[in-house]
Design a protein around this motif. Structure first.
Motif, PDB file in Angstrom:
ATOM      1  N   UNK A 138      58.662  33.344  43.999  1.00 48.23           N
ATOM      2  CA  UNK A 138      58.558  34.699  43.475  1.00 48.23           C
ATOM      3  C   UNK A 138      58.806  34.747  41.969  1.00 48.23           C
ATOM      4  N   UNK A 139      59.768  33.983  41.496  1.00 45.33           N
ATOM      5  CA  UNK A 139      60.041  33.930  40.048  1.00 45.33           C
ATOM      6  C   UNK A 139      58.832  33.364  39.311  1.00 45.33           C
ATOM      7  N   UNK A 140      58.263  32.273  39.819  1.00 43.56           N
ATOM      8  CA  UNK A 140      57.087  31.670  39.171  1.00 43.56           C
ATOM      9  C   UNK A 140      55.897  32.621  39.185  1.00 43.56           C
ATOM     10  N   UNK A 141      55.680  33.290  40.307  1.00 38.19           N
ATOM     11  CA  UNK A 141      54.587  34.262  40.381  1.00 38.19           C
ATOM     12  C   UNK A 141      54.828  35.439  39.440  1.00 38.19           C
ATOM     13  N   UNK A 142      56.066  35.885  39.346  1.00 36.91           N
ATOM     14  CA  UNK A 142      56.404  36.960  38.417  1.00 36.91           C
ATOM     15  C   UNK A 142      56.140  36.568  36.976  1.00 36.91           C
ATOM     16  N   UNK A 143      56.527  35.354  36.598  1.00 35.89           N
ATOM     17  CA  UNK A 143      56.287  34.868  35.232  1.00 35.89           C
ATOM     18  C   UNK A 143      54.796  34.729  34.949  1.00 35.89           C
ATOM     19  N   UNK A 144      54.056  34.202  35.922  1.00 29.20           N
ATOM     20  CA  UNK A 144      52.608  34.062  35.746  1.00 29.20           C
ATOM     21  C   UNK A 144      51.958  35.437  35.614  1.00 29.20           C
ATOM     22  N   UNK A 145      52.374  36.368  36.446  1.00 23.10           N
ATOM     23  CA  UNK A 145      51.833  37.727  36.372  1.00 23.10           C
ATOM     24  C   UNK A 145      52.132  38.382  35.038  1.00 23.10           C
ATOM     25  N   UNK A 146      53.353  38.218  34.560  1.00 20.38           N
ATOM     26  CA  UNK A 146      53.745  38.778  33.262  1.00 20.38           C
ATOM     27  C   UNK A 146      52.889  38.185  32.142  1.00 20.38           C
ATOM     28  N   UNK A 147      52.672  36.863  32.179  1.00 19.26           N
ATOM     29  CA  UNK A 147      51.868  36.201  31.147  1.00 19.26           C
ATOM     30  C   UNK A 147      50.425  36.703  31.187  1.00 19.26           C
ATOM     31  N   UNK A 148      49.889  36.877  32.372  1.00 19.11           N
ATOM     32  CA  UNK A 148      48.508  37.352  32.503  1.00 19.11           C
ATOM     33  C   UNK A 148      48.380  38.785  31.984  1.00 19.11           C
ATOM     34  N   UNK A 149      49.299  39.653  32.363  1.00 18.14           N
ATOM     35  CA  UNK A 149      49.254  41.043  31.904  1.00 18.14           C
ATOM     36  C   UNK A 149      49.380  41.102  30.384  1.00 18.14           C
ATOM     37  N   UNK A 150      50.268  40.307  29.848  1.00 14.31           N
ATOM     38  CA  UNK A 150      50.458  40.265  28.387  1.00 14.31           C
ATOM     39  C   UNK A 150      49.172  39.832  27.684  1.00 14.31           C
ATOM     40  N   UNK A 151      48.511  38.797  28.207  1.00 11.07           N
ATOM     41  CA  UNK A 151      47.271  38.304  27.612  1.00 11.07           C
ATOM     42  C   UNK A 151      46.152  39.348  27.728  1.00 11.07           C
ATOM     43  N   UNK A 152      46.072  40.020  28.866  1.00  9.05           N
ATOM     44  CA  UNK A 152      45.053  41.054  29.049  1.00  9.05           C
ATOM     45  C   UNK A 152      45.274  42.188  28.043  1.00  9.05           C
ATOM     46  N   UNK A 153      46.514  42.613  27.868  1.00  8.34           N
ATOM     47  CA  UNK A 153      46.801  43.689  26.909  1.00  8.34           C
ATOM     48  C   UNK A 153      46.477  43.266  25.483  1.00  8.34           C
ATOM     49  N   UNK A 154      46.793  42.028  25.150  1.00 10.90           N
ATOM     50  CA  UNK A 154      46.494  41.521  23.802  1.00 10.90           C
ATOM     51  C   UNK A 154      44.981  41.478  23.574  1.00 10.90           C
ATOM     52  N   UNK A 155      44.247  40.965  24.559  1.00  9.65           N
ATOM     53  CA  UNK A 155      42.788  40.880  24.450  1.00  9.65           C
ATOM     54  C   UNK A 155      42.181  42.273  24.369  1.00  9.65           C
ATOM     55  N   UNK A 156      42.698  43.186  25.157  1.00  9.42           N
ATOM     56  CA  UNK A 156      42.199  44.569  25.150  1.00  9.42           C
ATOM     57  C   UNK A 156      42.419  45.218  23.784  1.00  9.42           C
ATOM     58  N   UNK A 157      43.571  44.976  23.204  1.00  7.41           N
ATOM     59  CA  UNK A 157      43.873  45.530  21.880  1.00  7.41           C
ATOM     60  C   UNK A 157      42.886  44.993  20.835  1.00  7.41           C
ATOM     61  N   UNK A 158      42.621  43.695  20.892  1.00  4.38           N
ATOM     62  CA  UNK A 158      41.686  43.076  19.945  1.00  4.38           C
ATOM     63  C   UNK A 158      40.277  43.619  20.147  1.00  4.38           C
TER      64      UNK A 158
END
Length: 175
Positions: free
Chosen positions: A14-34
């Protein structure tokens, strides 16, 4: 004890999945902003002449996407922007030099980096980039001199230190 192993495993998963999910959401938001900035700037600059900052920002986005020919055109427009002030142009010349460097047009890149340094002599990023072009052109002495110049302005600059040390070893014959 027997029941704790599956719980530990499940918790770790669950911790690993949470970290992966957080990283993916962060990357999506960054890409969306760009992408939002990209579409906003493209729309605006099609309608009207933009500022130095707007052309620079759009050119930087294209450079990040490795679309160097388009970024060069935008950086050149930035140099002719409606609000051109000499002191604001050093980063534009540096970015233009980077785009030319990426296309292996080293002599033009050198000219742009030198222009950035002429505007802002303490512009360490442009000095490092100029040193890198000199290295690529096998102009070791000029590269070393440029990195040493960067170290005068920023003595703790890791890039300049590392490259200058490497070049000194190449220039000094081992006995």
């Amino acid at each position: 004890m027997e029941n704790s192993l599956p719980i530990v495993y499940l918790f770790t998963l669950l911790v690993l999945l949470g970290l992966a999910g957080w990283a993916i959401v962060r990357q999506v938001l960054k890409t969306r902003k760009i992408e939002n900035a990209l579409s906003r700037l493209e729309r605006k600059l099609k309608k009207e002449r933009g500022t130095v900052q707007e052309y620079y920002e759009l050119g930087s986005i294209y450079a990040d996407k490795k679309m160097f020919a388009q970024s060069i055109g935008l950086f050149q427009k930035a140099l002719k922007g409606v609000d051109v002030e000499e002191e604001n142009l050093a980063p534009v010349h540096n970015a233009l030099g980077f785009a030319y460097f990426a296309q292996e047009q080293y002599d033009i890149a050198i000219r742009e980096y030198k222009e950035a340094i002429k505007i802002d002599p303490g512009y360490v990023t442009a000095l490092n980039n100029l040193g890198h072009v000199y290295e690529r052109k096998k102009l070791t002495a000029q590269a070393l001199q440029t990195y040493e110049e960067a170290l005068k302005y920023e003595p703790d600059n890791a890039t300049a230190k590392r490259r200058a040390d490497s070049l000194r070893k190449r220039l000094v014959p081992s006995s």
